[in-house]
Write an enzyme that holds these catalytic residues in place. Structure first.
Site, PDB file in Angstrom:
ATOM      1  N   SER A 234      23.888 -26.306  18.129  1.00 52.40           N
ATOM      2  CA  SER A 234      24.539 -27.536  18.411  1.00 52.40           C
ATOM      3  C   SER A 234      24.298 -27.946  19.721  1.00 52.40           C
ATOM      4  O   SER A 234      23.488 -27.267  20.595  1.00 52.40           O
ATOM      5  CB  SER A 234      25.825 -27.047  18.294  1.00 52.40           C
ATOM      6  OG  SER A 234      26.353 -26.253  19.386  1.00 52.40           O
ATOM      7  N   LYS A 235      24.814 -29.151  19.885  1.00 52.38           N
ATOM      8  CA  LYS A 235      24.581 -29.860  21.190  1.00 52.38           C
ATOM      9  C   LYS A 235      24.718 -29.158  22.510  1.00 52.38           C
ATOM     10  O   LYS A 235      24.293 -29.315  23.578  1.00 52.38           O
ATOM     11  CB  LYS A 235      25.627 -31.291  21.392  1.00 52.38           C
ATOM     12  CG  LYS A 235      24.771 -32.291  20.563  1.00 52.38           C
ATOM     13  CD  LYS A 235      25.673 -33.660  20.767  1.00 52.38           C
ATOM     14  CE  LYS A 235      25.206 -34.829  19.889  1.00 52.38           C
ATOM     15  NZ  LYS A 235      26.106 -35.915  19.716  1.00 52.38           N
TER      16      LYS A 235
END
Ligand code: ZN
Length: 471
Positions: A234-235
């Protein structure tokens, strides 16, 4: 586009091309509630930039169009009604199921056994309805996934999902099966998050009496957390979209090369691949089901290899906007600077940091002058710097060739190899243990005035240190 989605597209592309098959782009937009303006353009841009060129699709046509599911809306009812007639689907009047998310909430099968009369009365009254899949209440559904192997699921765990919404729009789960059949899709490659939906698709194929395609599910992609553990990418792990990575100065071919290795192992030790090499070496047998871990360092290494291979003229053109040297003395020396950088960066956005010392001399520790390998001490450095300053002060020709000749001449005169002579020079010019390029490159890049200023400052720094020692 999330790199997980791009990885799925890449594997589909590589597999299709490796089998002399066709790679078809179909836009699955039946869930209009989730429609995002511009998202389709991102798909086109990403595929084109990444080099995944489709053989058929909405923009170029083909034998099986239209390739946008919303434009195929009228085609699905017939198939849903066919399943109703076969007893494999039924009308549901509960006025639930028009949202894609409804199908995940479970359904109490209220309308599964309505009598013929009840159904007809509801239809006559104009009640809206959806068509739901009639999942067998017992038994199991099995298939042999080409990556995950034999998988068996109890039908009792599956819900009677909606196939056709009340407005006649199919759900994704229904449209993808009908279209895969109509478009003669032979292999379905997708992320492992679809494993749990797969039995429902298989039951649809069985209900229609259609030949099932081969299924290839890909392992999930994890990221490494600060504490060393892993979790779904994820980010917080870094850039996770293709676009963001490109903006950071990774090359599309470097990204594609790296993500090809997320879940696939080539037979050989080779790690750097051009697209045609990926196509010729890709095989489903090399795809594994254990989760892949996205490693930004490895991505940087792979990308750096690709950067070092591109045409120097292209590198100069593409890297320049990242250098931010407009209006500085380095602008006129970009050819030289670019030649030093090309083999020394992982991505274009590394450039400002690599060349910062040229634009502004950093503070540094005088002990950098001390280096065992080059037999360099503070005393020897001071002596060398004095000689170099004297010699270069009268140097007229500041070309690289002339600078090399002057330095070689000095080394010979001092009975030194070039390395021990240039060590203190490079330190005084850069204040860094490692630099792109050696002392002569940096002398040339800085120009005479700035180079001599830095050499004198270096000498002064050593002198200060010696005073402190004497006290
Ligand atoms: Zn119902």
């Amino acid at each position: 586009m999330h790199i997980g989605n791009l990885r799925t597209a890449l594997f589909a592309y590589l597999f299709a091309k490796s089998q002399n098959g066709k790679f078809i782009l179909r836009i699955e937009d039946t869930d209009q509630g989730r429609y995002v303006e511009g998202a389709v353009d991102v798909i086109y841009d990403t595929l084109r930039t990444a080099g995944l060129i489709h053989d058929e699709g909405p923009d170029i046509g083909g034998d099986y169009g239209p390739y946008v599911q919303s434009e195929r809306k009228g085609m699905y009812r017939k198939y849903a009604e066919e399943l109703v007639a076969k007893g494999c689907a039924y009308y549901c009047f509960c006025q639930k199921g028009d949202k894609e998310s409804d199908s995940q909430e479970g359904y109490d099968r209220h309308c599964r056994n309505l009598s013929k009369e009840e159904i007809e009365a509801n239809l006559a009254a104009g009640k809206p309805y959806v068509i739901r899949q009639r999942i067998p209440l017992d038994g199991t559904t099995s298939w042999n996934d080409l990556v995950y192997g034999e998988i068996s699921v109890d039908n009792s765990t599956l819900d009677d999902q909606v196939l056709l919404k009340s407005d006649g729009m199919p759900t994704y789960n229904f449209a993808n099966v009908v279209d895969d059949h109509l478009m003669n899709i032979t292999h379905i490659i997708r992320g492992s998050e679809y494993l749990s939906s797969n039995p429902k698709y298989l039951l649809l194929y069985q209900a229609f009496g259609w030949e099932t395609p081969e299924y290839i599910h890909l392992p999930i992609i994890n990221g490494r957390n600060a504490d060393g553990s892993i979790s779904k990418l994820s980010k917080r792990h870094g850039a996770v979209s293709f676009q963001a990575l490109v903006e950071q100065g990774y090359l599309p071919e470097g990204i594609v090369n790296y993500i090809a290795l997320l879940g696939w192992s080539p037979k050989s030790e080779q790690e750097i691949f051009a697209m045609d090499e990926l196509i010729s070496q890709f095989s489903i047998a090399g795809v594994h089901k254990s989760p892949a871990v996205f490693d930004y360092q490895k991505l940087g290494w792979v990308n750096g290899q690709h950067i070092s291979r591109i045409d120097p003229q292209i590198f100069m053109r593409d890297a320049l906007p990242y250098a931010h040297i407009e209006g500085t003395f380095l602008e006129s020396k970009w050819t030289k600077l670019a030649s030093l950088l090309q083999s020394r960066i992982a991505k274009y956005s590394d450039i400002p940091e690599k060349i910062a010392f040229l634009l502004e001399m950093p503070e540094y520790d005088v002990n950098l002058f001390v280096n065992k390998k080059n037999k360099s001490t503070l005393e020897s450095s001071a002596s060398i710097l004095r000689q170099v300053i004297e010699r270069l002060s009268s140097q007229e020709d500041w070309s690289e060739e002339a600078l090399l000749a002057a330095m070689t001449d000095m080394a010979t005169g001092a009975g030194l190899k070039l390395g021990p002579l240039t060590w203190p020079v490079r330190i005084a010019l850069s204040g860094l243990m490692a630099t792109p390029g050696g002392a002569i490159d940096i002398l040339y890049l800085l120009g005479k005035d700035e180079a001599l200023r830095r050499l004198s400052d270096g000498l002064r720094l050593i002198g200060k240190e010696n005073l402190v020692d004497e006290k």
